[in-house]
Write a protein that holds these residues in place. Structure first.
Motif, short mmCIF file in Angstrom:
data_model
loop_
_atom_site.label_atom_id
_atom_site.label_comp_id
_atom_site.label_asym_id
_atom_site.label_seq_id
_atom_site.Cartn_x
_atom_site.Cartn_y
_atom_site.Cartn_z
N ALA A 106 0.89 -1.07 -0.30
CA ALA A 106 -0.34 0.29 0.31
C ALA A 106 0.86 0.59 0.16
N ASP A 107 1.96 1.20 0.21
CA ASP A 107 2.82 2.74 1.12
C ASP A 107 3.63 3.01 -0.48
N ILE A 108 3.37 3.88 -1.30
CA ILE A 108 3.63 4.11 -2.24
C ILE A 108 5.56 4.76 -1.46
N LEU A 109 6.76 5.03 -2.31
CA LEU A 109 7.97 4.83 -1.21
C LEU A 109 8.30 5.79 -2.95
N ASN A 110 9.44 7.02 -2.44
CA ASN A 110 9.86 7.42 -3.35
C ASN A 110 11.26 7.28 -3.78
N ASP A 111 12.12 7.28 -4.58
CA ASP A 111 13.20 6.92 -5.66
C ASP A 111 14.02 6.89 -3.86
N ASN A 112 13.69 7.50 -2.78
CA ASN A 112 15.51 7.32 -2.10
C ASN A 112 13.79 6.83 -0.63
N GLY A 113 13.93 5.39 -1.06
CA GLY A 113 13.13 4.80 -0.31
C GLY A 113 12.12 5.18 0.91
N VAL A 114 11.91 6.34 0.81
CA VAL A 114 10.97 7.33 2.22
C VAL A 114 8.98 6.97 1.18
N VAL A 115 8.46 6.55 2.36
CA VAL A 115 6.84 6.44 2.18
C VAL A 115 6.91 7.88 1.60
N ALA A 116 5.97 8.23 0.38
CA ALA A 116 5.78 8.94 -0.18
C ALA A 116 4.24 9.68 -0.30
N GLY A 117 3.35 8.05 -0.58
CA GLY A 117 1.95 8.24 -0.70
C GLY A 117 1.66 6.68 -0.13
N ARG A 118 0.29 6.98 -0.94
CA ARG A 118 -0.38 5.18 -0.71
C ARG A 118 -0.68 4.80 -1.63
N ASN A 119 -1.67 3.36 -1.68
CA ASN A 119 -2.55 3.24 -2.32
C ASN A 119 -3.61 2.71 -1.72
N GLU A 120 -4.81 2.38 -2.37
CA GLU A 120 -6.39 2.04 -1.84
C GLU A 120 -7.28 1.95 -1.76
#
Length: 334
Positions: free
Chosen positions: A311-325
């Motif tokens: 569910a978590d969307i990670l950016n290029d740095n591996g940081v949670v930037a969003g979510r799929n639901e």
């Protein structure tokens, strides 16, 4: 009207919306739905298990001594990993088919590692690297076994394609003249039917006891059993079809442009869904939600789906930037 199936959030706000349709049926008719349960839908590669059936009905697999893996790949959208290519080359030899006789165009594998190795080595594109080549070889096995012309095997009036179309209509419980025909990406005919009819076909793939024709029933038992026994041949490493088919209660196959179908044996249910923007990334999330909403008991299958598409969307740095639901609620039909 379509229904929102998945929202993608970023910074607490909806960034992307994926709408579509879902239909679930049992032996008595429509039981679950979201959006338009009768949305006209092109099967694309979700039709491959059905397209493989005429060859098995006529015993082409046995006539040419095809192995279980070689037969299973007839229903697959393979990624041309090494283990796929091995089976495809073996099929060419057993069928006595020249690779240039395949209509599907030369390409590189869909598997990125396999494609990279070939490109780095300066190896050319090949027709058997096309993800539909197993399907094409299955159709050609039917042609050779029945004495049909090999040329023009993708023409809609070719006897092999006529058998495929009639088999689809039979499993979907609909008049053959109501099946819409187009052209698929690989050059074969592609069929469009209402979503509830597609779900019905997958119900019968999962529950062949509902099929009256004994020859078709035996062919369905064989191809679906092989799909479960050799799920890697139907897709490839870390692919949703492979993961779902690891569950021996499920018959599943996806297609291009957002269509996915699966049947549940024990529950006696068939599902078909269409993501209208053609996206495939949302499939694991949508199917996991469907299984949870109907109370599916095999939690390990749902967990594998969620691991495939977190569910978590990670950016290029591996940081949670969003979510799929997944935001849809299945409507229950009585």
């Amino acid at each position: 009207m379509s229904e929102i199936l998945v929202n993608e959030y970023r910074g607490g706000y909806v960034e992307n919306v994926h709408s579509g349709h879902i239909c679930g049926v049992d032996a008595n008719g429509i039981r679950y739905g979201a959006g338009n349960v009768r949305h006209l839908t092109f099967l694309r590669s979700s039709g491959k298990p059905i397209q493989a059936l005429p060859a098995l009905v006529h015993g082409a697999d046995e006539a040419f001594g095809l192995t279980e893996k070689e037969t299973a790949i007839m229903a697959g959208s393979h990624r041309s990993e090494t283990f796929h290519v091995t089976e495809l080359e073996s099929m060419l030899g057993k069928l006595g088919i020249d690779e240039d006789q395949l209509i599907c165009s030369p390409t590189y594998p869909l598997n990125e590692s396999a494609a990279y190795e070939l490109k780095t080595a300066g190896s050319p594109k090949r027709r058997i690297y096309h993800n539909c080549s197993g399907k094409h070889l299955g159709i050609l096995s039917l042609c050779k076994h029945k004495g049909y012309a090999l040329s023009g095997y993708t023409d809609t009036d070719h006897p092999a394609q006529q058998e495929i179309a009639s088999t689809l209509a039979y499993l979907a419980s609909m008049p053959a003249e109501e099946v819409v025909t187009g052209v698929d990406g690989c050059g074969c005919p592609v069929f469009a039917i209402p979503l509830d009819r597609l779900a019905t076909a997958y119900l019968k793939l999962a529950r062949p006891d509902l099929i009256e024709d004994a020859n078709v029933r035996r062919a369905v038992v064989r191809i679906t059993g092989l799909m479960n026994s050799h799920p890697e041949m139907v897709a490839g490493t870390e692919q949703i079809c492979t993961i779902l088919l690891m569950d021996d209660n499920i018959v599943a196959k996806g297609g291009a442009k957002g269509v996915y179908c699966f049947g549940l044996r024990e529950e006696g249910l068939g599902f078909a869904l269409k993501v209208l923007d053609g996206s495939q990334e949302e499939w694991p999330l949508i199917i996991a939600s469907i299984l949870e909403q109907i109370g599916y008991s095999r939690r390990e299958t749902i967990d594998r789906l969620r691991a495939l598409a977190p569910a978590d969307i990670l950016n290029d740095n591996g940081v949670v930037a969003g979510r799929n639901e997944a935001v849809f609620q299945l409507k229950r039909y009585e």
